[in-house]
Scaffold this active site. Structure first.
Site, short mmCIF file in Angstrom:
data_model
loop_
_atom_site.label_atom_id
_atom_site.label_comp_id
_atom_site.label_asym_id
_atom_site.label_seq_id
_atom_site.Cartn_x
_atom_site.Cartn_y
_atom_site.Cartn_z
N THR B 167 39.30 45.60 -7.53
CA THR B 167 38.26 46.05 -6.61
C THR B 167 38.81 46.70 -5.33
OG1 THR B 167 36.93 44.23 -7.41
CG2 THR B 167 36.21 45.24 -5.37
N GLU B 458 32.55 39.41 -12.22
CA GLU B 458 32.61 39.58 -13.68
C GLU B 458 31.41 40.41 -14.19
OE1 GLU B 458 34.35 37.40 -16.41
OE2 GLU B 458 35.80 36.51 -15.05
#
Lengths: 719, 719
Positions: B167, B458
């Site tokens: 990320t 997730e």
């Protein structure tokens, strides 16, 4: 920002076209683009929401004053400890006290409203003394007693800080069931305040742990072995010179909470604490020197005070939702993720239909709560005025009393569903910010934690919905007997017309007319209230006592209260918008229609169950809800701007007015977590990762990463 | 407790009958009473839920080991600072590492499951290395590379701690859009890892702030000016001897989060950091010494790993819901408030129909998630076995691949709705504990804050629902072309029979048959999927590209995924219960029926919209849902007991197995907040309340409280 933008451009020049789409586009430019779409005068909408230009200017002055007051700094609020927060919260008292003593009441109220949005913990702690403690004196003390406590310093916080000890460890909602006793001792002309059991321990008492010298204590009045029920007493807790507890008073700290840690909630146990007889507040029940108890002829009317608190919480729900949506919507206007098929630039979250669906209905709901709060405030003031002017026997009095009862019940439902709405809005906004919503610094997590208590205090939401539902059932039954009901439940006087009514419109487009939607809500509400009442009566017929029969149909009561409340919110919203004109009306018409259609969609089961709408009509409403989300989305940033909250008030880098979210977020994270020495490498990590022999580490470092052989093969194949 | 009970009795003897009803009744006796109602063998249900007696005993051993390990003490967890929590979390590594290296994998997995319920923050931090970092190596490294990193200490945590840097500040869900670059420099045979912009900063990286020496870094592979998309590289972050950052590596702490503060999430910026070419993980794409790039012929199959993670989150949602419900239901079994009309003893919360309505459906849902999680784990293992055994060209392979795709999509919907369900369950449980739910020590607030992130990581829940919805639309379209679908969406092969089908039963009671409910879900799902597909096709017909057409119908996709998922949960639950016999089956039948009816009621709009159920049938389902809440309530404590969580695991005084909630709650609050000196009286409060002259304070104290004159009048009147 210009520099960041230039940096970005410089970087992009070294990238292949395939990569450019992945780059963030200048968020400030994205925000400017949105702001340019405004189809109405933002400032005018601010005036409308605030209640006029003067109020807006007043609020702006207060926001500025708070921003410049070093005690109210907010940038470090997520990282200071509970103890630091408590101390700082207490320090703020003097600042607000100064204003309390130097400005008109109305102006001070507005200041409290602004403060409550910035720092709900402080607002509550201040409110414990000025709202709860003083409020209990005003409701329960005789004029003489009130004067006594005011002179003693209650108003000026001069040597006296109050708290409000009602809730016990074992008793919350059931106030008549409190266990603390106040036993009259005629010999000494005193009351003995006593905590008889563990569960009688006063619990959650805001201000008890560190602030209060005195408390209003709710206890069972016992005179000559007879119990007269729960009354209110003033008990001194601490010596104001030393803050040592008074003899027999045992106080502890409740400690860490989900939120609002600036308040020092505490527990109190009284062990035979003696107070003068005069410390019983005797506006209603009186105990004489000789122990004669004189009870009031009429049950006291507390509707007014409760009602005001509930209306305030509707307004508060609207205000906190404003803040949450300002963050999520502004972020969505500049955050880009994935690109659509015909663009190399990533798409703004706000341009995704699903993101519009997540946020636009909540934006509409926020306006519904704000308009309803404002309409109700006006109604409340008018009603209290009429009540004050009415004399016993006046024909007007009955009508006002009827309206008062109805508004009392409607406001119970509104308090419950508006606080639930707001809590849900905060969480939805948090999730809509993706991972960044989980950071403390983006503000939504803390907002949730602070707000959550609103669903429990001032009447547990579920219990309030049941009260509202009970009122609806009894109104239905009275209507059946021919009684004319007050306007809010007036539709129950028209059951004949409403039950079984289907929506018959020529064109599907007619479904979008507010009067059709209002009628739809009335039809559905009439049906669910009738069903709940029938269920109640069936239980009565089976021999249940009324209270038990009400318990048995509580799910139906809750359902009736829910639909009544949502219908009411829509109706008040439409009423409010009807008073507006021109461009403002255009945009608010879309917003209120979105709210109407969205809530029908959410409750489609009821509209279909009672066949007001057909499946085809519901399908049309679903489509139109999607379409309206797109319409409102176009004005989303101007609408959020109209909330007129400064960056300081919002206190979230994602909610920055200028859209420069990443730089501010990064700055905030760096400022809150300065880089420095590793805090526990030597102590914990080193022993862990070096627990084996280190002998052959260096050899390994010289090897390449285990790839050589494969690597060479590849080369041969490719070349 | 005996002593408290005696104290209570002693007190009651001094009270008038009118007061007795207000007293708490011994909560331990209340709990015993509930436990005596068990109509099934609790232990057998535990075995069933755990997967056998051996697993239960294993879990019990692990719970005991944790309870006796001083590092895992939980009583002070709500009061220690973020820094203390981080440090303690790191200390726990060695304990778990010991087990990892000394017990079979299956056993260790079970240990992780138990740890995750006790301390989700630690579980995540440990999982960053062993799940994410090692997992990335396994998915992306060649066997040689994997061996290299394992030898270097990756498995044993020997001089190497890993993290997972995917990320970025500006990119979460859109992995192909990441900005970090890895540019091949042929001259030095190195990659240059670089963070080109602020938004390219690696963000939220668990373990980066304090733990990791190395990271798997996802970056755009650039070779000779061409970009080959996102690949995975191992980059050394710190010198393991000193934990100083490597040259060009800039790391900071992300700081305070909503929950899980035991994890040291950090941000990382790379400034031209050079790594050997071999640090690119080359299982799929390979870069040779001379810069030749060889891309894999087939897109890698990552279904398996993703799927396993999602199934684990369904199980986790069930497990965390267990814990939340254990607290709320046990508290409701002993908390009494208000009395019914024919009793002097206050009523247990659990005996209120509305409280049953709040908690019993959530209890049923928890079982649905647990059964579904277990059914899916079995399915997953079987499927992976078949996949492993199948050879290219096998007829079985196509079928397995079809099932894999379907399960991948179904699990996306399940991950989303189960984590949302669990978050909602925690909050509902918290609110059901009234004010005490707001205390940190009762555990539900922290549970909410820790769990909330599951809705985002997730795979953001909303995005996952859209993926699931997209799969449903494409399955529908394939079914229309005659393709035989995999079992989970097999109903789309029977559209002719399902669309337009109404529920026709002779007796309303027949509505309670599972096959009717399953059929109902299939009819409704067939309809909503069809509608979504029609909407999609209409957008195509208007000239939209497929991706854009999918965006436009995203609300319908979400709706279809929602109904499909709830139908699926019910179906799996029924399948699971079908395998059970005797008393267990009896109670689980009630629970699964409650779940079936409750979810129909919640989605009544859809069942009415497509006219599977008539309004009258829905009304019957509503009544039966109420009735079943009462039935399940009778077994609520035995059901919660079957979860077999020790008091240590639950870590909430309100969830105590013995029911002795008030004493434990009071003890916890006192232990966490010892009474002592006032922390800031001298510094802050004294100057505030003494700011005026104190001259006449003493005089006032001698007066009575302003009551004398009135008081005397009263006496005369009364006597």
């Amino acid at each position: 920002m210009a520099s960041a933008h230039n940096r970005l451009k410089a970087v992009q020049q070294h990238l292949t076209p395939a990569q450019v789409h992945a780059k963030a586009v200048d968020p400030v430019a994205s925000m400017d683009q949105e702001r340019a779409k405004a189809a109405f005068d933002i400032r005018e909408l601010t005036y409308l929401l605030d209640g006029g230009k003067k109020v807006t200017e007043l609020k702006e002055r207060m926001m500025l004053e708070l921003e410049r007051d070093p005690l109210f700094k907010m940038h470090d609020i997520h990282d200071i400890s509970k103890d630091e927060l408590r101390e700082r919260t207490m320090q703020k008292f003097s600042s607000l006290l100064h204003h309390l003593q130097n400005e008109p009441v109305d102006q001070f109220r507005k200041r409290m409203e602004v403060v409550s949005m910035l720092d709900p913990g402080f607002w509550t702690r201040f409110g414990v003394h000025y709202g709860l403690f003083i409020g209990a004196l005003q409701s329960n003390a005789t004029p003489g007693q009130l004067g006594y406590w005011f002179e003693k310093g209650a108003l000026s916080l001069n040597g006296l800080v109050g708290c409000f000890a009602m809730t016990e460890l074992g008793h919350g909602s059931n106030v008549p069931g409190l266990e603390t006793t106040a036993t009259f001792d005629e010999a000494s002309d005193q009351f003995i305040i006593h905590t008889p059991t563990l569960t009688a321990t006063k619990w959650w008492i805001g201000g008890a742990a560190h602030s209060a010298t005195h408390s209003t204590v709710f206890a069972q009045l016992m005179v000559n072995g007879k119990c007269y029920g729960t009354k209110c007493f003033v008990v001194q807790l601490r010596d104001p010179k030393t803050y040592a507890c008074m003899p027999g008073v045992n106080i502890g700290d409740i400690g860490k909470k989900m939120g609002r840690d600036g308040i020092d909630n505490g527990w109190i146990q009284f062990t035979n604490v003696r107070i003068p007889r005069g410390n019983m507040l005797m506006k209603h029940t009186k105990v004489s020197r000789s122990g004669a108890v004189k009870e009031p002829k009429l049950q006291q009317l507390t509707y007014g005070a409760l009602l005001q608190g509930r209306v305030a919480m509707v307004v508060d729900s609207g205000n906190v939702s404003k803040k949450a949506l300002a963050i999520a919507i502004r972020y969505a206007a500049v955050r880009r993720q994935f690109s659509s098929s015909d663009s190399t630039i990533e798409t703004k979250l706000l341009d995704y239909p699903i993101h519009q669906r997540r946020l636009m209905p909540l934006l509409a709901q926020t306006f519904a709560m704000l308009f309803t709060g404002s309409e109700m405030t006006t109604m409340y003031n008018e009603m209290m005025q009429r009540l004050e002017n009415a004399k016993p026997g006046d024909s007007d009095l009955d009508e006002v009393m009827e309206t008062l009862k109805e508004t009392h019940s409607t406001s119970a439902g509104l308090k419950a569903f508006c606080t639930w709405n707001c809590l849900e809005t905060i969480e939805q906004c948090r999730q809509a910010c993706g991972g960044h919503g989980y950071s403390a610094y983006t503000g939504l997590a803390g907002m949730y934690q602070d707000f959550a208590v609103q669903c429990t205090w001032e009447g547990d939401n579920t219990i309030l919905t049941l009260q509202a539902g009970r009122y609806l059932i009894s109104s239905y039954r009275e209507a059946m007997k021919g009684k004319k009901l007050s306007p809010g439940v007036g539709y129950l006087n028209r059951l004949d017309q409403l039950i079984g009514k289907k929506c018959q419109v020529k064109e599907l487009e007619d479904l979008l007319r507010p009067e059709i939607i209002i009628e739809g809500w009335q039809v559905v509400c009439a049906n669910v209230v009738k069903n709940a009442a029938k269920e109640f009566e069936a239980h009565l017929a089976r021999g249940k006592k009324p209270d038990d029969a009400y318990e048995e149909c509580s799910q139906s009561r809750l359902y009736a209260a829910k639909l009544h409340t949502f219908g009411y919110l829509y109706h008040r919203f439409v009423d409010g918008v009807a008073k507006v004109s021109d461009d403002l009306k255009l945009v608010l018409d879309s917003v209120s229609l979105l709210y109407g259609l969205y809530t029908i969609e959410e409750n489609a089961g009821a509209f279909l169950q009672y066949e007001y709408f057909s499946p085809k009509q519901i399908e049309f409403i679903r489509e139109k809800t999607n379409a309206l989300c797109k319409v409102v989305r176009e004005q989303a940033i101007p609408l959020v701007d109209s909330f007129n909250l400064s960056d300081f008030m919002i206190n979230s880098p994602l909610g920055r007015a200028d859209g420069n979210v990443y730089e501010h977020y990064f700055d905030q994270v760096k400022r809150s977590n300065p880089q420095g020495e590793h805090p526990y490498f030597q102590r914990i990590i080193k022993p862990l990762i070096e627990r084996k022999s280190e002998a052959d580490d260096e050899e390994e470092d010289d090897e390449a990463a285990g790839l050589e052989s494969e690597d060479e093969d590849e080369d041969e194949e490719e070349e």
